[in-house]
Design a protein around this motif. Structure first.
Motif, short mmCIF file in Angstrom:
data_model
loop_
_atom_site.label_atom_id
_atom_site.label_comp_id
_atom_site.label_asym_id
_atom_site.label_seq_id
_atom_site.Cartn_x
_atom_site.Cartn_y
_atom_site.Cartn_z
N LEU A 7 44.63 26.67 29.04
CA LEU A 7 43.78 27.86 30.44
C LEU A 7 44.48 27.26 31.55
O LEU A 7 44.53 27.16 31.96
N LEU A 8 44.72 29.31 32.25
CA LEU A 8 45.49 29.03 33.05
C LEU A 8 44.74 28.67 34.74
O LEU A 8 44.13 30.24 34.28
N LEU A 9 45.37 28.18 35.38
CA LEU A 9 43.83 28.70 36.19
C LEU A 9 44.97 28.82 37.53
O LEU A 9 46.06 28.73 37.79
N ASN A 10 44.52 30.07 38.67
CA ASN A 10 44.72 30.57 39.64
C ASN A 10 43.96 31.11 40.62
O ASN A 10 42.56 31.28 40.60
N LEU A 11 44.26 32.02 41.92
CA LEU A 11 43.46 32.07 42.65
C LEU A 11 42.71 33.57 42.94
O LEU A 11 41.41 33.41 42.38
N GLY A 12 43.48 33.89 42.12
CA GLY A 12 43.18 35.43 42.07
C GLY A 12 43.41 36.56 43.14
O GLY A 12 43.58 35.75 44.24
N GLY A 13 43.48 38.37 43.35
CA GLY A 13 43.40 38.57 44.07
C GLY A 13 43.03 39.99 44.19
O GLY A 13 42.68 40.24 42.92
N PRO A 14 42.92 40.44 45.39
CA PRO A 14 42.09 42.03 45.59
C PRO A 14 42.92 43.22 44.30
O PRO A 14 44.39 42.99 44.67
N GLU A 15 42.60 44.07 43.67
CA GLU A 15 43.51 44.46 42.47
C GLU A 15 43.77 45.94 43.44
O GLU A 15 45.00 46.55 42.98
N LYS A 16 42.69 46.20 44.27
CA LYS A 16 42.73 47.88 44.88
C LYS A 16 41.75 47.64 45.94
O LYS A 16 41.32 46.43 46.84
N LEU A 17 41.94 48.73 47.05
CA LEU A 17 41.88 48.69 48.35
C LEU A 17 40.17 48.02 48.22
O LEU A 17 39.81 47.42 49.36
#
Length: 387
Positions: A7-17
Motif C-alpha cells: 500500500l503506497l500512501l500519498n497526499l493526492g491532488g486535483p487532476e482537473k481545475l
C-alpha cells in the motif's frame, strides 16, 4: 507467505481545475489535523476556506497544465515497483491510497480486501516521517483497521520512514550530480536543499522527528554525493501567522545572492514526485526570487519519479520489511499532545499555493486559534479583514 500487497500512501491532488474546490474541502475537513472545540464547525470552516481559496488555487494549477500530475506519477511508480519486485522474485499487488483525493485510502483498503491479501507492507511515499504527512495517513489507517473486522486477518507491517535507504540516497546523489555536471564550474555551484516546512511547534511541542530526519537526510545525501560544493538547507511553503522551521527558502535565496552565489542547484528533498510545489513554487516563484536577487543560473534537480535506482530502493524496502519483525500502526510516531498555535507577533492571514498540497492543513491551526477567539467574542477575523 500468502498473497502479498503493498500500500503506497500519498497526499493526492486535483487532476482537473474543477477538482480543486472539492479537493480543498476534503483537505480542510480533516479533523485529525484541524482540531476544533466544536465538531459542528468542521465542515462549515472547510467550506469557507475552500470557497475563498479555489479561484487562486485554480490559477496556480493552470500554470502547471491544469491539474496535479501526482496520481499519474504515483501510479507509474506503483507499476515500476511491481515489475521490480517480480524481478526480485517477489509477487505483490500494488495499491495506492491518497489522503485527500482519488484513489482514496479507503478505496485502496476496499480493493485489497476484495483481493484477499494476507500480508501487507504499508509504504508512505514520504522519505522522512512527519506527524502531518505519514502520521496523518497512519492515524486514518489505524481507525479503518479498528472499524473493519476483515482487516484483522491481514498480517501487516509499516515502514515509518526510509530516508537512510542507500538506494534512495544514491538516486538523489545521481540526480544532483547530473545537474552539477551541466555547469561550466560545477564545483563552485551552491547546492540548495528545499524541504517542505512545518510549524516549529510541531517539532518542539508535539515531538515531530521531521526536522531531525530532514537534517540527517541532507547530510547523508551530501556524503553520498561526495562533491566539494557548499550547501544550504531551507524550508519552503510557509503559510499563515505562526512560526515555521527556518531558514525560509524565500529568505535564504537572496541571502546567498548577497554572498556572491551565482550558480544555484535546488534540490526538492521532501518530494519523490513532481507536483505543484516543485513545478510552480520552486520552478516559478523561487526562480523569480533568485533572478531578482541576481542569481541567473538557477537549476532545479528533478524529482525522483520512476528513476530506476529509486524504484529498486523501494523494492528493497518492501522485501526487507517482509522479512523483518512487523511494525504496527500503534507503534509509529503519534502526536504527543494537541498543539494550540497562536500568532506570536502580529495578526495576519494567508494561504499560499502549497497550503493545499502537502501539509498546509497544519498551518490552519493558527487560523483555528483565531476562530476560537472569534467564537468567544473577540471578533479577530474582522481585524484580519477576511469577514
Amino acid at each position: 507467505m500468502g498473497r502479498v500487497g503493498v500500500l503506497l500512501l500519498n497526499l493526492g491532488g486535483p487532476e482537473k481545475l474543477e477538482d480543486v474546490g472539492p479537493f480543498l474541502y476534503n483537505l480542510f475537513s480533516d479533523p485529525e489535523i484541524i482540531r476544533l472545540p466544536f465538531p459542528w464547525l468542521q465542515k462549515p470552516l472547510a467550506w469557507f476556506i475552500a470557497s475563498r481559496r479555489t479561484k487562486k488555487s485554480q490559477e496556480n494549477y493552470r500554470k502547471i497544465g491544469g491539474g496535479s500530475p501526482l496520481r499519474r506519477i504515483t501510479e507509474a511508480q506503483g507499476e515500476a515497483l511491481k515489475e521490480q519486485l517480480q524481478a526480485l522474485g517477489q509477487e505483490a499487488n500494488i495499491y495506492i491510497g491518497m489522503r485527500y483525493w482519488h484513489p482514496y485510502t479507503e478505496e485502496a483498503i476496499a480493493r485489497l480486501n476484495q483481493d484477499d491479501i494476507e500480508k501487507l507492507v504499508i509504504l508512505p511515499l514520504y522519505p522522512q516521517f512527519s506527524i502531518s504527512t505519514s502520521g496523518s495517513s497512519f492515524r486514518l489507517l489505524e481507525k479503518i483497521w479498528q472499524e473493519d473486522p476483515r482487516l484483522q486477518r491481514i498480517e501487516y507491517t509499516v515502514i515509518p520512514s526510509w530516508y537512510k535507504q542507500p538506494g534512495y540516497l544514491q538516486a538523489m546523489a545521481a540526480l544532483i550530480a547530473q545537474e552539477l555536471d551541466q555547469l561550466p564550474n560545477a564545483d563552485e555551484a551552491h547546492i540548495f536543499f528545499s524541504a517542505h516546512g512545518v510549524p516549529k511547534s510541531y517539532v518542539e511541542e508535539a515531538g515531530d522527528p521531521y526536522q531531525q530526519e530532514i537534517e540527517e537526510c541532507t547530510y547523508l545525501i551530501m556524503q553520498t554525493l561526495n562533491r566539494p560544493n557548499a550547501h544550504t538547507l531551507a524550508y519552503q511553503s510557509r503559510v499563515g501567522p505562526v512560526e515555521w522551521l527556518q531558514p525560509y527558502t524565500e529568505d535564504a535565496i537572496p541571502e546567498l545572492a548577497e554572498k556572491g552565489v551565482k550558480d544555484l542547484v535546488v534540490v526538492p528533498i521532501s518530494f519523490v514526485s513532481e507536483h505543484i510545489e516543485t513545478l510552480e513554487e520552486i520552478d516559478l516563484e523561487y526562480r523569480e526570487i533568485a533572478e531578482e536577487a541576481g542569481i541567473h543560473n538557477f537549476r532545479r534537480v528533478p524529482a525522483l519519479n520512476t528513476h530506476p535506482v529509486f524504484i529498486k530502493a523501494l523494492a528493497d524496502l518492501v522485501v526487507d520489511a517482509l522479512k523483518a519483525p512487523s511494525i504496527k500502526l500503534s507503534q509509529v510516531y503519534q502526536m504527543k499532545k494537541k498543539v494550540k498555535i497562536y500568532p506570536p507577533e502580529r495578526w495576519e492571514w494567508g494561504i499560499t499555493t502549497s497550503a493545499e498540497v502537502w501539509n498546509g492543513r497544519i498551518a490552519m491551526l493558527g487560523f483555528i486559534g483565531l476562530m476560537i477567539e472569534l467564537i468567544t467574542g473577540h471578533g479577530l477575523l474582522h481585524m484580519l479583514g477576511i469577514l
